[in-house]
Design a protein around this motif. Structure first.
Motif, PDB file in Angstrom:
ATOM      1  N   ASP A 267       0.801  -1.229   0.000  1.00  0.00           N
ATOM      2  CA  ASP A 267       0.000   0.000   0.000  1.00  0.00           C
ATOM      3  C   ASP A 267       0.834   1.280   0.000  1.00  0.00           C
ATOM      4  N   ASN A 269       3.295   2.002  -1.948  1.00  0.00           N
ATOM      5  CA  ASN A 269       3.762   2.340  -3.295  1.00  0.00           C
ATOM      6  C   ASN A 269       5.221   2.782  -3.288  1.00  0.00           C
ATOM      7  N   VAL A 297       2.765  -1.093 -11.992  1.00  0.00           N
ATOM      8  CA  VAL A 297       2.064  -2.317 -11.587  1.00  0.00           C
ATOM      9  C   VAL A 297       0.608  -2.215 -12.030  1.00  0.00           C
ATOM     10  N   LEU A 298       0.168  -3.163 -12.841  1.00  0.00           N
ATOM     11  CA  LEU A 298      -1.212  -3.194 -13.316  1.00  0.00           C
ATOM     12  C   LEU A 298      -1.973  -4.337 -12.661  1.00  0.00           C
ATOM     13  N   ASP A 299      -3.199  -4.044 -12.262  1.00  0.00           N
ATOM     14  CA  ASP A 299      -4.074  -5.084 -11.724  1.00  0.00           C
ATOM     15  C   ASP A 299      -4.821  -5.772 -12.860  1.00  0.00           C
ATOM     16  N   VAL A 300      -4.913  -7.086 -12.780  1.00  0.00           N
ATOM     17  CA  VAL A 300      -5.646  -7.888 -13.770  1.00  0.00           C
ATOM     18  C   VAL A 300      -6.854  -8.498 -13.071  1.00  0.00           C
ATOM     19  N   ARG A 302      -9.417 -10.864 -11.508  1.00  0.00           N
ATOM     20  CA  ARG A 302      -9.155 -12.212 -10.984  1.00  0.00           C
ATOM     21  C   ARG A 302      -9.584 -13.282 -11.984  1.00  0.00           C
ATOM     22  N   PRO A 335       2.543 -12.161  -6.511  1.00  0.00           N
ATOM     23  CA  PRO A 335       1.094 -11.970  -6.445  1.00  0.00           C
ATOM     24  C   PRO A 335       0.441 -12.353  -7.780  1.00  0.00           C
ATOM     25  N   ASP A 337      -2.429 -11.672  -9.510  1.00  0.00           N
ATOM     26  CA  ASP A 337      -3.260 -10.859 -10.401  1.00  0.00           C
ATOM     27  C   ASP A 337      -2.648  -9.499 -10.716  1.00  0.00           C
ATOM     28  N   LYS A 338      -1.316  -9.470 -10.826  1.00  0.00           N
ATOM     29  CA  LYS A 338      -0.632  -8.215 -11.122  1.00  0.00           C
ATOM     30  C   LYS A 338       0.406  -8.431 -12.219  1.00  0.00           C
ATOM     31  N   ARG A 356      -4.048  -2.826 -21.178  1.00  0.00           N
ATOM     32  CA  ARG A 356      -5.413  -2.419 -20.837  1.00  0.00           C
ATOM     33  C   ARG A 356      -6.362  -2.682 -22.020  1.00  0.00           C
TER      34      ARG A 356
END
Length: 363
Positions: A267, A269, A297-300, A302, A335, A337-338, A356
């Motif tokens: 958190d 960053n 860092v991109l979130d994908v 789940r 992790p 999903d990143k 994206r």
């Protein structure tokens, strides 16, 4: 008490160049060492190296480590080979051993026998800008140290990054996922020309028993294998630095810092991590000055990582071929999903946009 274990460390012609106290050299001043050797020729390890017989110390208490390591000082800059061994080495795995290669000894820091107290005693050194840690592929080691012990690995020279930069300097086109293994690096005649067959033996044992590094007391094979992973690193460092120009040396410093952060996302960053090495003034003045490098860092969503990567990695390969950026995934170790992207700002933003776009196609 004398150590029952010994090994050989190959050193450059003048081992004093790697010792501290006579020269102040770190990742921001590393250009000096390059200038000193710019006229040296390429010789094999056997012809050039001075082989020094050194003890291997198994460390279970901080008092067994050198004082200059435990108490970093700007008056005594240190260069050490560094590596970690463990079970599924990552944030949730188990760090078992840290290997430290000095010019006069190798220390195997036993995280199982010495516990958290011993590992945390090494925290000032591992976070210090006065101690340069030479390592091959620092990402998972850094992740394990950060999440298991709160250590922010800093001031590394990653030989995997250095090898890639040398190839680029030589005019080789950047190839996606062209990462050299430590075995492959050692086999290169420019950096040793050594066959490291025992590494394959240990890998086979690890596949048969993932808990290999947890057993105590350490067997002779474990001690030898752990030492072998670091005893060549200072020699390789010396050979690589003499080949790198000032531009590549800056890339080596900043990418090493970004690789250390790669899987350590939380958190904050990275707000509490040391600042990245700035672009040197002499490179800024150049018409082709390097662009700032960043980690994104991109979130994908789940369960959608497979769609992002594509069949046999086709989607990601296409993106990598279009962008001069490194793209990493947490994979099975997490992790999960990143996506982690490292490179020049414009190239990272381009990779982000393509990723994206791929995610939007899923809906």
């Amino acid at each position: 008490m004398a150590s029952p274990h010994k090994t050989h460390i190959p050193l450059p012609p003048d081992p004093g160049e790697l010792m501290l106290g006579t020269r102040v050299i770190n990742l921001l001043g590393i250009m000096l060492l390059s200038k000193m050797h710019q006229n040296s020729g390429d010789k094999t390890l056997e012809n050039e190296a001075c082989l020094s017989t050194v003890p291997i110390h198994v460390v279970t208490d901080a008092s067994q480590l050198p004082a200059e390591f435990l108490q970093p000082s700007c008056e005594r800059q240190l260069f050490i080979g560094f590596d970690c061994e463990g079970v599924d080495l990552c944030r949730d795995g188990s760090l078992c051993i840290m290997q430290l290669a000095f010019p006069d000894a190798i220390y195997l820091v036993d995280a199982i026998e010495g516990g958290e107290t011993l590992v945390k005693a090494c925290k000032p050194a591992l976070e210090s800008s006065y101690i340069t840690k030479v390592i091959h592929d620092c990402k998972r080691d850094s992740e394990a140290l950060y999440f298991q012990f709160g250590i922010k690995l800093h001031n590394v020279v990653d030989t995997q990054i250095a090898y890639s930069l040398i190839k680029e300097q030589e005019g080789h086109k950047r190839v996606p996922d062209d990462y050299i293994s430590f075995v492959g690096l050692l086999a290169d005649p420019r950096f040793g020309g050594i066959s490291y067959d025992e590494k394959e033996e240990v890998r086979l044992l690890l596949r048969q028993d993932p808990n290999f590094w947890t057993y105590r007391p350490l067997s002779e094979l474990m001690v030898r294998a752990a030492a072998d992973d670091v005893r060549f690193l200072l020699f390789i460092y010396h050979k690589m630095v003499e080949k790198l120009n000032e531009r590549s040396l800056w890339y080596l410093a900043v990418r090493g810092a970004l690789y250390c952060r790669c899987f350590c996302i939380d958190d904050s960053n990275f707000a509490d991590w040391p600042p990245l090495p700035p672009i040197p003034d002499n490179l800024i003045a150049d018409k082709t000055a390097p662009e700032e490098e960043i980690l994104s860092v991109l979130d994908v969503p789940r369960g959608k990582m497979g769609c992002v990567i594509g069949k046999r990695g086709a989607n990601i390969l296409s993106i990598k071929q279009s962008c001069s950026a490194e793209i990493f995934f947490g994979g099975d170790k997490g992790p999960p999903d990143k996506v982690f992207i490292i490179g020049p700002v414009k190239q990272v933003r381009k990779a982000e946009a393509m990723l994206r776009g791929r995610m939007l196609q899923m809906y």
